[in-house]
Design a protein around this motif. Structure first.
Motif, mmCIF file in Angstrom:
data_model
loop_
_atom_site.group_PDB
_atom_site.id
_atom_site.type_symbol
_atom_site.label_atom_id
_atom_site.label_comp_id
_atom_site.label_asym_id
_atom_site.label_seq_id
_atom_site.Cartn_x
_atom_site.Cartn_y
_atom_site.Cartn_z
ATOM 1 N N LYS A 12 7.368 -6.920 2.526
ATOM 2 C CA LYS A 12 6.739 -8.209 2.234
ATOM 3 C C LYS A 12 5.480 -7.999 1.391
ATOM 4 C CE LYS A 12 5.625 -12.631 4.351
ATOM 5 N NZ LYS A 12 5.735 -13.429 5.574
ATOM 6 N N LEU A 13 4.698 -6.975 1.730
ATOM 7 C CA LEU A 13 3.512 -6.668 0.952
ATOM 8 C C LEU A 13 3.892 -6.341 -0.489
ATOM 9 C CD1 LEU A 13 0.458 -6.195 0.740
ATOM 10 C CD2 LEU A 13 0.881 -3.819 1.449
ATOM 11 N N THR A 14 4.963 -5.608 -0.673
ATOM 12 C CA THR A 14 5.422 -5.262 -2.016
ATOM 13 C C THR A 14 5.764 -6.520 -2.814
ATOM 14 O OG1 THR A 14 6.259 -3.124 -1.263
ATOM 15 C CG2 THR A 14 7.154 -3.967 -3.328
ATOM 16 N N SER A 15 6.463 -7.458 -2.197
ATOM 17 C CA SER A 15 6.820 -8.705 -2.880
ATOM 18 C C SER A 15 5.573 -9.508 -3.248
ATOM 19 C CB SER A 15 7.734 -9.556 -1.996
ATOM 20 O OG SER A 15 8.953 -8.907 -1.778
ATOM 21 N N ASN B 150 -7.155 2.627 2.921
ATOM 22 C CA ASN B 150 -7.641 3.737 3.744
ATOM 23 C C ASN B 150 -6.553 4.751 4.071
ATOM 24 O OD1 ASN B 150 -10.367 2.878 3.989
ATOM 25 N ND2 ASN B 150 -9.682 1.284 5.391
ATOM 26 N N ASN B 151 -5.329 4.477 3.649
ATOM 27 C CA ASN B 151 -4.182 5.368 3.866
ATOM 28 C C ASN B 151 -3.450 5.513 2.534
ATOM 29 O OD1 ASN B 151 -3.989 5.735 7.000
ATOM 30 N ND2 ASN B 151 -4.480 3.589 6.630
ATOM 31 N N LEU B 152 -4.032 6.322 1.649
ATOM 32 C CA LEU B 152 -3.559 6.384 0.268
ATOM 33 C C LEU B 152 -2.122 6.875 0.127
ATOM 34 C CD1 LEU B 152 -6.738 7.587 -1.625
ATOM 35 C CD2 LEU B 152 -5.766 5.297 -1.483
ATOM 36 N N ASN B 153 -1.663 7.752 0.993
ATOM 37 C CA ASN B 153 -0.265 8.196 0.901
ATOM 38 C C ASN B 153 0.687 7.026 1.133
ATOM 39 O OD1 ASN B 153 -0.923 10.851 0.322
ATOM 40 N ND2 ASN B 153 -0.925 11.457 2.473
ATOM 41 N N ASP B 154 0.341 6.174 2.090
ATOM 42 C CA ASP B 154 1.152 4.987 2.351
ATOM 43 C C ASP B 154 1.047 3.999 1.190
ATOM 44 O OD1 ASP B 154 1.880 6.048 4.810
ATOM 45 O OD2 ASP B 154 0.301 4.987 5.889
ATOM 46 N N LEU B 155 -0.146 3.883 0.608
ATOM 47 C CA LEU B 155 -0.339 2.991 -0.536
ATOM 48 C C LEU B 155 0.487 3.470 -1.730
ATOM 49 C CD1 LEU B 155 -1.793 0.503 -1.679
ATOM 50 C CD2 LEU B 155 -3.634 2.033 -2.415
ATOM 51 N N ASP B 156 0.556 4.782 -1.916
ATOM 52 C CA ASP B 156 1.386 5.326 -2.992
ATOM 53 C C ASP B 156 2.845 4.901 -2.829
ATOM 54 O OD1 ASP B 156 -0.685 6.583 -4.306
ATOM 55 O OD2 ASP B 156 -0.276 8.555 -3.444
ATOM 56 N N LYS B 157 3.332 4.930 -1.600
ATOM 57 C CA LYS B 157 4.722 4.520 -1.343
ATOM 58 C C LYS B 157 4.917 3.041 -1.654
ATOM 59 C CE LYS B 157 5.351 8.053 2.163
ATOM 60 N NZ LYS B 157 5.360 8.332 3.579
ATOM 61 N N ILE B 158 3.926 2.227 -1.288
ATOM 62 C CA ILE B 158 3.989 0.794 -1.586
ATOM 63 C C ILE B 158 4.049 0.595 -3.101
ATOM 64 C CG2 ILE B 158 2.694 -1.388 -1.522
ATOM 65 C CD1 ILE B 158 3.884 -0.743 1.183
ATOM 66 N N TYR B 159 3.195 1.305 -3.835
ATOM 67 C CA TYR B 159 3.167 1.135 -5.281
ATOM 68 C C TYR B 159 4.406 1.704 -5.965
ATOM 69 C CZ TYR B 159 -1.037 -1.469 -5.990
ATOM 70 O OH TYR B 159 -1.944 -2.501 -6.017
ATOM 71 N N GLU B 160 5.017 2.738 -5.410
ATOM 72 C CA GLU B 160 6.297 3.212 -5.953
ATOM 73 C C GLU B 160 7.336 2.105 -5.838
ATOM 74 O OE1 GLU B 160 7.468 6.815 -3.969
ATOM 75 O OE2 GLU B 160 5.692 7.894 -4.659
ATOM 76 N N SER B 161 7.371 1.475 -4.692
ATOM 77 C CA SER B 161 8.288 0.361 -4.472
ATOM 78 C C SER B 161 7.928 -0.822 -5.371
ATOM 79 C CB SER B 161 8.250 -0.045 -2.997
ATOM 80 O OG SER B 161 9.098 -1.129 -2.758
ATOM 81 N N LEU B 162 6.640 -1.056 -5.546
ATOM 82 C CA LEU B 162 6.170 -2.148 -6.391
ATOM 83 C C LEU B 162 6.606 -1.941 -7.841
ATOM 84 C CD1 LEU B 162 4.478 -4.708 -6.848
ATOM 85 C CD2 LEU B 162 2.472 -3.235 -7.024
#
Length: 156
Positions: free
Chosen positions: A27-30, A83-95
């Motif tokens: 949902k965050l990605t969308s 605050n959790n950049l590895n998780d943010l990277d995954k979100i942005y890959e999906s984005l």
């Protein structure tokens, strides 16, 4: 012994449990995809910085309303990922994948991105180049955000 190895690997691959009240990654990605599109629209308007900020804030509020997400929940979720950049990277890959697919769909439906002036079909050479443009812009933004976060962490 084999079962204990399977158990060990299954525990290692368990998904990280998110804190309560955060938006699910999909949902965050969308939401972020729509926000980045709104941001690009505002950039293309070439408004003064103050006006651009007002227009962007209004568009972002509309995106959050569309998804039924309160601004506080979005902010809490985004702060968690900052605050959790590895998780943010995954979100942005999906984005990046999401935005690339949206652009391909838009282009294939006759949107003006990559269109020849007298044709109803996308120019295939331009259509193939456009996803790279999106990826590069997003990657630049992600890198800039990382640098800002690193400088903030250094100050702390």
């Amino acid at each position: 012994m084999i079962f204990s190895l399977f158990g060990l690997f299954s525990c290692a691959e368990e998904k990280k449990k998110l804190p309560a009240g955060l938006l699910p990654p999909a949902k965050l990605t969308s939401i972020l995809a729509d926000i980045h599109i709104a941001e690009a629209q505002v950039e293309n308007m070439r408004l003064s910085p103050d006006t651009a900020k007002v227009v962007f804030n209004r568009l972002q509020a509309e995106v959050l309303k569309k998804y039924g997400v309160p601004e506080k929940q979005f902010d809490k979720t985004y702060t968690y990922y900052l605050n959790n950049l590895n998780d943010l990277d995954k979100i942005y890959e999906s984005l990046i994948d999401t935005l690339t697919m949206r652009e391909v769909q838009f282009t294939s439906k006759g949107g003006n991105t990559g269109m020849k002036p007298d044709s109803a079909k996308p120019d295939s050479a331009n259509a193939k180049k456009m996803p790279d443009t999106i990826k590069n812009k997003l990657l630049e933004k992600v890198k800039a955000r990382r640098e800002r976060l690193k400088s903030i962490d250094t100050i702390k």
